[in-house]
Design an enzyme around this catalytic site. Sequence first.
Site, PDB file in Angstrom:
ATOM      1  CG  ASP A 152       2.935 -27.783   6.723  1.00 26.65           C
ATOM      2  OD1 ASP A 152       3.377 -28.794   6.137  1.00 26.65           O
ATOM      3  OD2 ASP A 152       2.948 -26.648   6.215  1.00 26.65           O
ATOM      4  CE  LYS A 209       6.759 -33.450   3.010  1.00 27.34           C
ATOM      5  NZ  LYS A 209       5.842 -32.303   3.179  1.00 27.34           N
ATOM      6  CD  GLU A 268       2.092 -31.101   2.245  1.00 26.43           C
ATOM      7  OE1 GLU A 268       2.292 -30.552   1.142  1.00 26.43           O
ATOM      8  OE2 GLU A 268       3.008 -31.583   2.934  1.00 26.43           O
ATOM      9  CG  ASP A 292       0.451 -27.377  -1.298  1.00 30.97           C
ATOM     10  OD1 ASP A 292       1.426 -26.614  -1.139  1.00 30.97           O
ATOM     11  OD2 ASP A 292       0.133 -28.239  -0.452  1.00 30.97           O
TER      12      ASP A 292
END
Length: 567
Positions: free
Chosen positions: A6, A68, A145, A168
């Site tokens: 992850d 990211k 994800e 999420d």
Amino acid sequence: MIVGIDLGTTNSLVAVWRDEAPQLVPNVLGSVLTPSVVGLDDQGQVLVGQAARERLQTHPQLTAALFKRHMGSAQEIALGKRKFRPEELSALVLRSLKEDVERAFGEPVEEAVISVPAYFSDAQRKATRIAGELAGLKVEKLVNEPTAAALAYGVHQKDKETSFLVFDLGGGTFDVSILELFEGVMEVRASAGDNFLGGEDFDTALIQHFVSSQRQDKHFPDVNVPGMRNRLRCEAERVRHALGQQPTATFSLAQGGRQWELAISQDDLQHVSASLLERLRGPVERALRDARIRVADLNEVLLVGGTTRMPLIRKLATTLFGRFPAMHINPDEVVALGAAVQAALKQRAAALEEVVLTDVCPYTLGIETVEQFGRVLESGHYLPIIERNCVVPVSRVKTIQTLHDNQTHVLVKVFQGESRLVKDNIALGELSIPVPARPAGEVELDVRFTYDNNGILEAEVKVPASGEMHHLVIENNPGVLAPQEVRQRLAALAQLKVHPRDQMVNTTLVARLERLYQEHLGEVREMLGNMAGSFQQALASQDVECIAQMRESIAHRLDELERSPWQ
């Protein structure tokens, strides 16, 4: 060995499949969470994880976080005199996780399944694969994800027919996916999301609220200084986490012998975050609409991502879905566990033989066309070829014609998005196709898009009149490195000196002492200075037992200090 990773905005985790279950692997500090932060120490050696995170405030010019969010772009981030692309910084995090697994199990790690936000674009997905390559990993698969999270839950329920909605909300991204599980098949029905909505945005809202409350004070420091920005962000994160446990928390900043404070309640947080909470509704409604499913027909709503720990997020989810959402698995860990399940599926683990996974393309992919309205030709219109939430792998073709007499080339421009006009969508690339010179409309081109299980787009254009086939190479996209650039950057990363892992525990403690020294004043600061001096003396003695005892003692005192009310 194939691992599941992850790669998060705030924290990253790695897991493996062992004894018929996914298992998280701790880092050198004993934690399964590795902060997605990279920095250089005073000798120019690379620091990754908690040691780098502790230096965000004290050495902002040598430390980088939140990279990211820039994946798939050409943005470069400076660490001292060197500049790094987001995928290079991500590669350093991936490499650290890879080494953690190799240290734990004593065998090389060569392949990985890496999770990505469901709404990541083609360029962002390619950048993630390149980050894996730069880290020395063959990226077997990219898994969305929310899909990974549902996998982690679904493994334990594969004999039941169930409908999931995965909500999420992580540090930097928000995804919603709706999945159905039946007879060992886990099918993604729809996905939607926002790549720039996460816990970091709630922290920004808190910072703006605090700074706004102090705007009348002429002595308030300049918040645009990098070190100050990082201090405010760390304090905002602390306050947000505290509000998850208690009704009020104090936002505090000390600088130059002065201190500024603001009491913030959960109601205050909800007020300053109102626009962010509203943005969470859109993807939820779109996913439900695309999946053609009613909220009442969902068997379960799963909360994933550390930001869902916030009471106001749980309250919003309960209101949206009319039920209490499930959090059976730690929301910080569930995606990594699911990525390990996907890795086991790739290895065909015996315990998972009956599990089949299908996914969807979360966004529409198409090309620019010209529309005719009466005698008027209007360019800039969007022709969808693969529509969002098609089951992948998927291949679709659309036929277009030449527009002008004796036209010799057709420019095919590829876009991603949902808007009617291409100017409101994301440009992915373009290709100039040679065609025979004939009257307008006589030459046709078959444009085929193929979207694979990893979320990677391939495009080809066939000209039947000439028999030629052209494969689209994404050009003019600064977010994707060319193969030659990848090789060059791989060589450059190989030359970087990495801080010794066996010293990381001590380095992290030194950085923590320095951060806390800067944050505090008066007697507490003096105490921290004395502890730092004593620990440096212990390090100089090179007495391993003495260093370990003092490190444990100091860490315990620092834990107590950070748990106590703000000084």
